[in-house]
Design an enzyme around this catalytic site. Structure first.
Site, short mmCIF file in Angstrom:
data_model
loop_
_atom_site.label_atom_id
_atom_site.label_comp_id
_atom_site.label_asym_id
_atom_site.label_seq_id
_atom_site.Cartn_x
_atom_site.Cartn_y
_atom_site.Cartn_z
N ASP A 238 0.85 -1.23 -0.02
CA ASP A 238 -0.11 0.19 -0.17
C ASP A 238 0.90 1.31 0.21
OD1 ASP A 238 -2.53 -1.47 1.99
OD2 ASP A 238 -2.34 -1.53 0.09
N CYS B 64 -10.27 1.68 -57.09
CA CYS B 64 -10.27 3.17 -57.64
C CYS B 64 -9.77 3.01 -59.25
CB CYS B 64 -8.84 3.68 -56.88
SG CYS B 64 -7.47 3.10 -57.15
N LYS C 272 -7.26 -37.62 -29.78
CA LYS C 272 -6.62 -36.40 -29.56
C LYS C 272 -7.19 -35.15 -29.46
CE LYS C 272 -2.00 -35.03 -31.35
NZ LYS C 272 -2.26 -33.43 -31.13
S1 IVH Z 1 -0.38 -37.67 -24.37
C1 IVH Z 1 3.76 -38.05 -23.33
N1 IVH Z 1 -2.91 -37.80 -24.92
O1 IVH Z 1 -1.06 -33.76 -28.24
C2 IVH Z 1 2.46 -37.97 -23.88
N2 IVH Z 1 -1.69 -35.85 -25.53
O2 IVH Z 1 1.11 -33.87 -29.97
C3 IVH Z 1 2.10 -36.58 -24.16
N3 IVH Z 1 -2.98 -34.21 -26.64
O3 IVH Z 1 1.34 -32.07 -26.01
C4 IVH Z 1 0.86 -36.34 -24.35
N4 IVH Z 1 -4.75 -35.28 -26.77
O4 IVH Z 1 -1.18 -31.18 -25.79
C5 IVH Z 1 -1.81 -37.16 -25.00
N5 IVH Z 1 -5.20 -37.96 -25.37
C6 IVH Z 1 -4.06 -37.30 -25.50
C7 IVH Z 1 -3.95 -35.89 -26.00
C8 IVH Z 1 -2.71 -35.42 -26.18
C9 IVH Z 1 -4.32 -34.20 -27.04
C10 IVH Z 1 -1.76 -33.20 -27.07
C11 IVH Z 1 -1.09 -32.63 -25.88
C12 IVH Z 1 0.31 -32.88 -26.61
C13 IVH Z 1 0.23 -32.93 -27.81
C14 IVH Z 1 1.14 -33.64 -28.46
#
Ligand code: IVH
Length: 694
Positions: free
Chosen positions: A48, A422, A129
């Site tokens: 503060d 233009c 993923k």
């Molecule tokens: S495992 C050592 N599982 O993908 C294993 N990653 O390309 C590390 N990601 O940085 C990740 N879904 O952000 C894992 N079911 C999943 C995932 C996943 C998305 C992303 C994550 C990682 C990136 C790698």
């Protein structure tokens, strides 16, 4: 902390300005520790006192109040970013499989590495993923103590306050081991994404291009209240550091994480063969369009954790997992026509207008065609049926023409040689890919684009001046040049009466404009939109010349290539003749000088903070141990204001190690390396009076 400094009444203008700079830095530092890291270094009273002194100086020297004044930022974390966090275990990335062969090879490699007999089965999990961003959550004694982004895998950003606002992330876990790091993906559902962009449309704010960018932007907000409004989700999928074993298999781990209240994706499958993995892939690809979140592939992971351990990693990817990405989604549609857009510098860019088609989770109506040669090479014609592709963040592309469906009598596309707006000639210099309108000042497209650039985020950053508004205000002759923006307050009555505006919206805009009447010189230079003068060059110019008048005088004198002014200009770091030529050409044009002069009457441009020359300029300093006469933050701020670099650890590159009380390993390392160490008093003596008043 020494706040018993020169009484405010005794400060000169110069000293007051310096003190405001110092206080802004210190308060920002303490705000960051408090808000972002929840680890304050000083007690409330000391904090503060800093704020009160800042206010007292501002009250006596109102003209010196800074644009980034802490008084305008009550409680909000600073705009500097987040504290860095070193991951206890690195956050790995994944290798990629592109086809069935790669997947077969992955499984074979795993078997070879582990030396398995043919009969021995390998269970592998196939998981979606998630297309978001990864997050590491650290629980100590069952309480969430830290959340960090992946960053470069070794070091991420501390976003604890933000992560706490996610409903999917429990604050406490009962019966967790004393140390538990959970990793997973933060994402934004399609529904939340649509709601967010609707709100942004209503507020005339730029839209997020896809849920992943929106999730990333939302998680990395300096104000956690904004994150809280963004409806982010989380799926847990792996472990970082843990004080006790949690399961024997990955599937067992997922079950345990779920029991602890962490969301786990329901679509994971245990597979026993390559065929089953590929079936899981095909199945998920089928479902992809019906999910309420983006997935960009599938991840295969060896189920047994002891095998994962043995398999280990190569460079930064595990041997026990691989990502199998979905191909970029493609779709066929009709290319209705080719439009030519005119940019700020007159570049003509072709855009394909398409019959709407749903691809990769969004409805696409436009695709980029890059340039004239690209259209010729692919022989893309208006009326053609084309294959378009959308992958991740990239703007949709036209992959190829479906020739079988080409309408009869179609003719090759003729790229215009005049500006569609233009009608001036559009020329393409030898060796360049881009054709440009030569209309310059008379081209309204260029003028509108220049205005958009002027108000954009890295330039004047005027909230409430979106594309639509600029186009409207331009068309109605209300804003025709940047200076007109600062004259808008005389036209409040006109604004209020505009369709969809009203009092509130007009006043918000006028307030946002008023906030920009004092603005950094470098951002002003960038805002002018001079060819080749990007943010970095603008900063160099601001540093080199200090004021707008000095810059204009120097650049005008530099029209003579034999002058010292010219030599000085091209000698500025990374500048060179080519960039200098564009800068000189800009200020050689009388109309540009008029625009700049007209504009500058409304503005107070702030010179960049100059770094003093001193005994420690360019040196690298490390502070260690407890300092008695100043806080660490203060010592750092002083050293930096005298041109030194302050490092966190001792290395051969260190010039000075300042050793306070109870110094530990750093002092020892300095001694081992034979580096000069200084006591706090010796340090103060070295920086002398300069330091005492810095
Ligand atoms: S495992 C050592 N599982 O993908 C294993 N990653 O390309 C590390 N990601 O940085 C990740 N879904 O952000 C894992 N079911 C999943 C995932 C996943 C998305 C992303 C994550 C990682 C990136 C790698």
């Amino acid at each position: 902390m020494s706040i018993d400094r020169t009484p405010v009444e005794d400060l000169s203008d110069r000293e007051a300005a310096k003190e405001l700079l110092r206080l802004a830095g210190l308060i920002a530092h303490h705000d960051r520790l408090y808000y972002a890291r929840s680890a304050p270094e000083v007690d409330d009273a000391a904090y503060d006192a800093l704020r009160l002194r800042n206010q007292a100086i501002e009250a006596r020297f109102p003209h010196l109040k800074r644009a980034d004044s802490p008084s305008d930022r009550v409680g909000a974390p600073i705009a500097e970013g987040f504290a860095k966090v070193r991951h206890a275990r690195p956050m790995l990335s994944l290798g990629n499989a592109f086809d069935a062969e790669d997947v077969t090879e992955f499984v074979a490699r795993v078997r070879r590495f582990l030396g398995l007999d043919e009969e021995e089965a390998v269970a592998i999990i196939a998981e979606p993923k998630i297309d978001g961003l990864s997050l590491s959550l650290r629980y100590e004694n069952g309480r969430l103590v830290q959340a960090a982004t992946r960053g470069d895998g070794a070091e991420g950003e501390d976003i604890t306050a933000n992560a706490r606002t996610l409903r999917d992330i429990p604050d406490q876990i009962a019966d967790a081991p004393s140390l538990l790091e959970v990793r997973g993906e933060v994402y934004m559902s399609h529904a939340a994404f649509a709601r967010l962009n609707e709100r942004r449309t209503a507020a005339d704010l730029p839209l997020y291009v896809n849920p992943r960018n929106a999730a990333s932007g939302s998680l990395r907000q300096l104000d956690a209240r904004i994150t809280a409004e963004r409806e982010l989700g989380f799926f847990a999928y792996s472990l970082g550091e843990a004080s006790a074993p949690i399961a024997e298999t990955h599937s067992g781990l997922l079950t345990q994480l779920q029991a602890w209240g962490l969301p786990v994706n329901p679509l994971s499958k245990i597979c026993g063969s390559v065929d089953e993995l590929l079936a899981a892939y095909a199945d998920l690809q089928q479902r992809r369009g019906n999910l309420d979140y983006d997935i960009d592939g599938i991840v295969y992971k060896v189920d047994r954790l002891d095998w994962q351990e043995r398999l280990g990693q190569v460079s930064r990817a595990p041997r026990w997992a691989i990502a199998h990405k979905f191909p970029a989604e493609q779709a066929e549609t009709r290319l209705e026509r080719i439009d030519i857009q005119v940019g700020r510098t007159g570049a003509l860019t072709p855009v394909a207008r398409l019959a709407p088609v749903f691809v990769g989770g969004v409805t696409v109506t436009n695709a980029t065609l890059h340039n004239e040669d690209e259209i010729a090479r692919k022989d893309i014609r208006e009326g053609d049926t084309v294959v378009i592709q959308r992958a991740g963040d990239v703007i949709p592309q036209v992959v190829r023409v479906v020739l079988e469906k080409r309408p009869e009598g179609s003719t090759p596309y003729a790229f215009p040689h005049t500006c569609p707006v233009c009608k001036s000639e559009a020329v393409r210099p030898d060796g360049e890919a881009i054709r440009r309108c030569t209309g310059g000042l008379i081209c309204s497209a260029q003028a509108v684009e220049r205005l958009k650039h002027f108000v954009s985020r890295n330039a004047f950053d005027i909230e409430g001046m979106g594309t639509k508004r600029i186009e409207e205000l331009w068309a109605d002759h209300i804003v025709r040049s940047p200076a007109d923006i600062f004259r808008l307050k005389d036209r409040r009555a006109d604004l209020v009466q505009r369709e969809r505006w009203g009092e509130q919206s007009a006043d918000n805009l006028l307030a946002a404009i008023d906030e920009r009447r004092t603005w950094p010189l470098e951002r002003f230079i960038f805002a002018l939109g001079i060819r080749q003068i990007g943010q970095a060059t603008a900063k160099l110019l601001a540093r080199a010349y200090g004021t707008l008048d000095a810059l204009i005088a120097a650049v005008t004198a530099a029209q003579d290539q034999d002058s010292d002014a010219y030599a000085d200009l091209i000698n500025i770091d990374q500048m060179g003749k080519d960039v200098a030529a564009d800068l000189i050409a800009f200020f050689a044009e009388p109309h540009n000088c008029e625009v700049v002069a007209d504009l500058s009457q409304f503005l107070t441009l702030e010179a960049p903070e100059t770094v003093q020359e001193s005994a420690i300029s360019g040196k690298t300093v490390v502070f260690t141990g407890t300092l008695e006469r100043m806080t660490r933050a203060e010592a750092k701020a002083r050293a930096e204001s005298l041109g030194a670099k302050v490092a966190g650890s001792v290395s051969k590159k260190t010039d000075y190690v300042v050793v306070g009380a109870d110094a530990g390993s750093k002092a020892k390392k300095a001694a081992d390396l034979g580096l000069a160490t200084l006591s706090e008093d010796e340090w103060l003596e070295l920086i002398g009076r300069e330091g005492a008043s810095a």
